[in-house]
Design a protein around this motif. Sequence first.
Motif, PDB file in Angstrom:
ATOM      1  N   ASP A   9       0.841  -1.191   0.000  1.00  0.00           N
ATOM      2  CA  ASP A   9       0.000   0.000   0.000  1.00  0.00           C
ATOM      3  C   ASP A   9       0.883   1.250   0.000  1.00  0.00           C
ATOM      4  N   GLU A  10       1.172   1.751  -1.195  1.00  0.00           N
ATOM      5  CA  GLU A  10       1.964   2.979  -1.353  1.00  0.00           C
ATOM      6  C   GLU A  10       3.267   2.928  -0.574  1.00  0.00           C
ATOM      7  N   GLY A  11       3.873   1.740  -0.496  1.00  0.00           N
ATOM      8  CA  GLY A  11       5.149   1.610   0.186  1.00  0.00           C
ATOM      9  C   GLY A  11       5.060   1.682   1.695  1.00  0.00           C
ATOM     10  N   ARG A  12       3.861   1.516   2.236  1.00  0.00           N
ATOM     11  CA  ARG A  12       3.675   1.615   3.689  1.00  0.00           C
ATOM     12  C   ARG A  12       3.953   0.270   4.362  1.00  0.00           C
ATOM     13  N   SER A  13       4.433   0.343   5.570  1.00  0.00           N
ATOM     14  CA  SER A  13       4.614  -0.836   6.411  1.00  0.00           C
ATOM     15  C   SER A  13       3.421  -0.927   7.356  1.00  0.00           C
ATOM     16  N   THR A  14       3.263  -2.076   7.991  1.00  0.00           N
ATOM     17  CA  THR A  14       2.155  -2.289   8.919  1.00  0.00           C
ATOM     18  C   THR A  14       2.682  -2.707  10.278  1.00  0.00           C
ATOM     19  N   VAL A  15       2.217  -2.032  11.317  1.00  0.00           N
ATOM     20  CA  VAL A  15       2.458  -2.448  12.688  1.00  0.00           C
ATOM     21  C   VAL A  15       1.242  -3.280  13.085  1.00  0.00           C
ATOM     22  N   LEU A  16       1.472  -4.546  13.347  1.00  0.00           N
ATOM     23  CA  LEU A  16       0.415  -5.483  13.720  1.00  0.00           C
ATOM     24  C   LEU A  16       0.672  -5.892  15.165  1.00  0.00           C
ATOM     25  N   TYR A  17      -0.243  -5.488  16.049  1.00  0.00           N
ATOM     26  CA  TYR A  17      -0.017  -5.854  17.444  1.00  0.00           C
ATOM     27  C   TYR A  17      -1.177  -6.684  17.969  1.00  0.00           C
ATOM     28  N   PHE A  18      -0.817  -7.694  18.753  1.00  0.00           N
ATOM     29  CA  PHE A  18      -1.764  -8.618  19.356  1.00  0.00           C
ATOM     30  C   PHE A  18      -1.885  -8.292  20.836  1.00  0.00           C
ATOM     31  N   TYR A  19      -3.122  -8.175  21.315  1.00  0.00           N
ATOM     32  CA  TYR A  19      -3.366  -7.870  22.720  1.00  0.00           C
ATOM     33  C   TYR A  19      -4.453  -8.811  23.242  1.00  0.00           C
ATOM     34  N   PRO A  20      -4.390  -9.154  24.546  1.00  0.00           N
ATOM     35  CA  PRO A  20      -5.284 -10.188  25.075  1.00  0.00           C
ATOM     36  C   PRO A  20      -6.765  -9.853  25.143  1.00  0.00           C
ATOM     37  N   ALA A  21      -7.129  -8.638  25.604  1.00  0.00           N
ATOM     38  CA  ALA A  21      -8.549  -8.367  25.814  1.00  0.00           C
ATOM     39  C   ALA A  21      -8.843  -6.871  25.844  1.00  0.00           C
ATOM     40  N   ALA A  22      -9.812  -6.461  25.049  1.00  0.00           N
ATOM     41  CA  ALA A  22     -10.237  -5.062  25.007  1.00  0.00           C
ATOM     42  C   ALA A  22     -10.776  -4.625  26.365  1.00  0.00           C
ATOM     43  N   SER A  23     -10.577  -3.365  26.663  1.00  0.00           N
ATOM     44  CA  SER A  23     -11.123  -2.708  27.855  1.00  0.00           C
ATOM     45  C   SER A  23     -10.523  -3.183  29.170  1.00  0.00           C
ATOM     46  N   THR A  24      -9.383  -3.855  29.126  1.00  0.00           N
ATOM     47  CA  THR A  24      -8.660  -4.185  30.344  1.00  0.00           C
ATOM     48  C   THR A  24      -7.588  -3.108  30.533  1.00  0.00           C
ATOM     49  N   PRO A  25      -7.100  -2.912  31.748  1.00  0.00           N
ATOM     50  CA  PRO A  25      -6.183  -1.789  31.978  1.00  0.00           C
ATOM     51  C   PRO A  25      -4.945  -1.766  31.074  1.00  0.00           C
ATOM     52  N   CYS A  84      -4.341  -3.383  28.193  1.00  0.00           N
ATOM     53  CA  CYS A  84      -4.688  -3.286  26.771  1.00  0.00           C
ATOM     54  C   CYS A  84      -5.199  -1.891  26.431  1.00  0.00           C
ATOM     55  N   THR A  85      -5.908  -1.271  27.352  1.00  0.00           N
ATOM     56  CA  THR A  85      -6.381   0.095  27.131  1.00  0.00           C
ATOM     57  C   THR A  85      -5.198   1.044  27.063  1.00  0.00           C
ATOM     58  N   LYS A  86      -4.246   0.903  27.978  1.00  0.00           N
ATOM     59  CA  LYS A  86      -3.052   1.753  27.976  1.00  0.00           C
ATOM     60  C   LYS A  86      -2.304   1.610  26.661  1.00  0.00           C
ATOM     61  N   GLN A  87      -2.094   0.372  26.218  1.00  0.00           N
ATOM     62  CA  GLN A  87      -1.364   0.125  24.976  1.00  0.00           C
ATOM     63  C   GLN A  87      -2.110   0.706  23.778  1.00  0.00           C
ATOM     64  N   ALA A  88      -3.412   0.469  23.691  1.00  0.00           N
ATOM     65  CA  ALA A  88      -4.204   0.983  22.572  1.00  0.00           C
ATOM     66  C   ALA A  88      -4.191   2.508  22.545  1.00  0.00           C
ATOM     67  N   CYS A  89      -4.312   3.129  23.709  1.00  0.00           N
ATOM     68  CA  CYS A  89      -4.297   4.600  23.765  1.00  0.00           C
ATOM     69  C   CYS A  89      -2.925   5.150  23.402  1.00  0.00           C
ATOM     70  N   ASP A  90      -1.868   4.439  23.744  1.00  0.00           N
ATOM     71  CA  ASP A  90      -0.525   4.858  23.321  1.00  0.00           C
ATOM     72  C   ASP A  90      -0.410   4.795  21.797  1.00  0.00           C
ATOM     73  N   VAL A 120       5.749  -8.559  24.967  1.00  0.00           N
ATOM     74  CA  VAL A 120       5.996  -7.142  25.207  1.00  0.00           C
ATOM     75  C   VAL A 120       5.159  -6.677  26.399  1.00  0.00           C
ATOM     76  N   ARG A 121       5.604  -5.616  27.022  1.00  0.00           N
ATOM     77  CA  ARG A 121       4.866  -5.014  28.131  1.00  0.00           C
ATOM     78  C   ARG A 121       3.900  -3.983  27.557  1.00  0.00           C
ATOM     79  N   ALA A 122       2.718  -3.905  28.115  1.00  0.00           N
ATOM     80  CA  ALA A 122       1.719  -2.954  27.619  1.00  0.00           C
ATOM     81  C   ALA A 122       2.191  -1.516  27.831  1.00  0.00           C
TER      82      ALA A 122
END
Length: 159
Positions: free
Chosen positions: A32-48, A50-56, A143-145
């Motif tokens: 896609d236009e020379g773009r790379s993708t950051v693909l991150y796996f997290y255990p569960a939405a709305s947990t402390p 995972c929320t911190k990581q997603a907001c970061d 990785v650490r959240a």
Amino acid sequence: MAYRLLPGSKAPDFTLPDSAGNNVSLGSLTGDEGRSTVLYFYPAASTPGCTKQACDFRDSLASLQAAGYNVLGVSPDPVAKLAKFADAEGLTFPLLSDADHSVAEAYGAWGEKKNYGKTYQGLIRSTFVIGPDGLVTLAQYNVRATGHVAKLRRDLNLD
């Protein structure tokens, strides 16, 4: 030990539903236009954590995109839970539902975990950077959240 991807490996392609129910495939993003993708796996939405990581990721999204990176979050949560999470936290990047954890397994992000002395199978918090050619350029497991996005930015020489 579970199978793990290494830099230079071909990233397993996939198609998963996002929080709006639309299918997103890695293949449509690579190249896609020379773009790379950051693909991150997290255990569960709305947990402390995972929320911190997603907001970061949310807070770094503009600079990641400006540097040529798409961001995708993947969890075993159902689409409805992801939609609620994205709405509650103002997440503007795709959150993908891997309900049967087959994509996590393909990436080596599903395996044995230990918590309070109990061993079980679960999602291993992991992040991959996939180049436009579909090859893994960075693979990080356990990785650490908290602080992960800042470390990832340093690893990608973005800071």
